[in-house]
Design a protein around this motif. Sequence first.
Motif, PDB file in Angstrom:
ATOM      1  N   ILE A 108       0.834  -1.206   0.000  1.00  0.00           N
ATOM      2  CA  ILE A 108       0.000   0.000   0.000  1.00  0.00           C
ATOM      3  C   ILE A 108       0.867   1.253   0.000  1.00  0.00           C
ATOM      4  N   ASN A 109       1.845   1.281   0.888  1.00  0.00           N
ATOM      5  CA  ASN A 109       2.665   2.485   1.024  1.00  0.00           C
ATOM      6  C   ASN A 109       3.487   2.774  -0.225  1.00  0.00           C
ATOM      7  N   TRP A 110       4.110   1.747  -0.812  1.00  0.00           N
ATOM      8  CA  TRP A 110       4.956   1.991  -1.980  1.00  0.00           C
ATOM      9  C   TRP A 110       4.130   2.317  -3.219  1.00  0.00           C
ATOM     10  N   LEU A 111       2.944   1.734  -3.364  1.00  0.00           N
ATOM     11  CA  LEU A 111       2.085   2.114  -4.493  1.00  0.00           C
ATOM     12  C   LEU A 111       1.637   3.565  -4.358  1.00  0.00           C
ATOM     13  N   LYS A 112       1.349   3.990  -3.146  1.00  0.00           N
ATOM     14  CA  LYS A 112       0.957   5.387  -2.928  1.00  0.00           C
ATOM     15  C   LYS A 112       2.103   6.343  -3.229  1.00  0.00           C
ATOM     16  N   LEU A 113       3.326   5.881  -2.965  1.00  0.00           N
ATOM     17  CA  LEU A 113       4.496   6.725  -3.215  1.00  0.00           C
ATOM     18  C   LEU A 113       4.857   6.800  -4.694  1.00  0.00           C
ATOM     19  N   GLY A 114       4.332   5.880  -5.498  1.00  0.00           N
ATOM     20  CA  GLY A 114       4.600   5.951  -6.927  1.00  0.00           C
ATOM     21  C   GLY A 114       5.329   4.761  -7.509  1.00  0.00           C
ATOM     22  N   LEU A 115       5.479   3.663  -6.754  1.00  0.00           N
ATOM     23  CA  LEU A 115       6.063   2.457  -7.339  1.00  0.00           C
ATOM     24  C   LEU A 115       5.245   2.076  -8.562  1.00  0.00           C
ATOM     25  N   ASP A 116       5.914   1.949  -9.697  1.00  0.00           N
ATOM     26  CA  ASP A 116       5.224   1.888 -10.985  1.00  0.00           C
ATOM     27  C   ASP A 116       4.747   0.475 -11.321  1.00  0.00           C
TER      28      ASP A 116
END
Length: 373
Positions: free
Chosen positions: A195-203
């Motif tokens: 959740i956190n990395w997708l929110k940060l922009g992990l593509d």
Amino acid sequence: MQKVKVSNQCEEKSKSKVTFCSATTHILNVSKHGMRLLDTININYKDSIRKIELCEGDLTRLSNAESFDLLVISAFPNDYIPTPTSLIGSLYSRGLNVSLLSKVKEIDLRKIFSCWLSIKINPNDYSGIQFNRILCFEPLVKNLSPPELVGDIFQSLLPMTEQYKIRSIAMPILATGDAMFPIQKMLSVILESSINWLKLGLDLDTIKIVAYNEQQAKTAKLIFNDYKEKEQLKHTHKIKRDFKYDYFISYSHKNSDEAKILLDSLLKKSSSTKVFFDKNSLKAGHAWQQELFEALDDCKQIFTLLSPEYLDSKVCKEEYHIAYYRQRESDLNIMLPVYLYSANLPTYMKMIQYHDCREGATDKLFDLVNNHI
């Protein structure tokens, strides 16, 4: 259940002259194919929706319609024995030998991010295999357990998604097989990191988390639903934000004296300044990794005190990468790098303008606070 003899499968990497072959008789559940979707968490990112899917099924018996780009597996250090209860064993039964793949890694990031990436796999050579590469989560750090290192998986993916055209990944509930970590613990940290990395922009477009049987799926659904409800609540109440903190100080505890000087300088300049400083801000008994993630996302600016000790710290590097991604996706100047002691900085760290306080020059720290922020 019936015995199925898996035929030899071979794949060569011409430069190394290594041949991938395995032949084994393995008991397979031939009545159960593919994955069943159980639930989905949607993550809103800019104008797109990214998905975290909970599934039940067999990651080695997939149809063409269930394909994805990358399979994440876990292993003990340098141990790829195909045990009957492991995903490595299931892959071996389909003709895909992880031990041989490990000898010709595409990239080895185990010392930094606990993972290595395989060379490209041709799914057409293996029955039931519908992915192009394997990312093996293989922590080498002895004093940290897999739950504490799950964030490494997502950090290792940061440079890979574009270079290797990875848009979708799938993984079991890692380290719950032969490693025997509790499902509740592992799934919670996998979901938090996803959740956190997708929110940060992990593509990535999709992250699939796959339970291997009904019993594991039943437990996983309860945990997954809790996180889904939390995300829905956050999205429902999302308004123009007021940051909880003005600053976050990211530092190695071996540089605590310098970090404390920076903290005192900030508070002296304005007593109303709100600073996240882990020794003062973390609550005893709480999930510190999630608390750090939330604090990094809920501050206006982030100081990163760069030093050899900082680069040696897995937590510090994760904090830096979170700050880096926040700045990359924002119009604001979020990062405030402070070059505290001479170190072999990676190129991407050198590219962001830093305030030079080498070698621990406290007068320059005072100057930074009083004249540059």
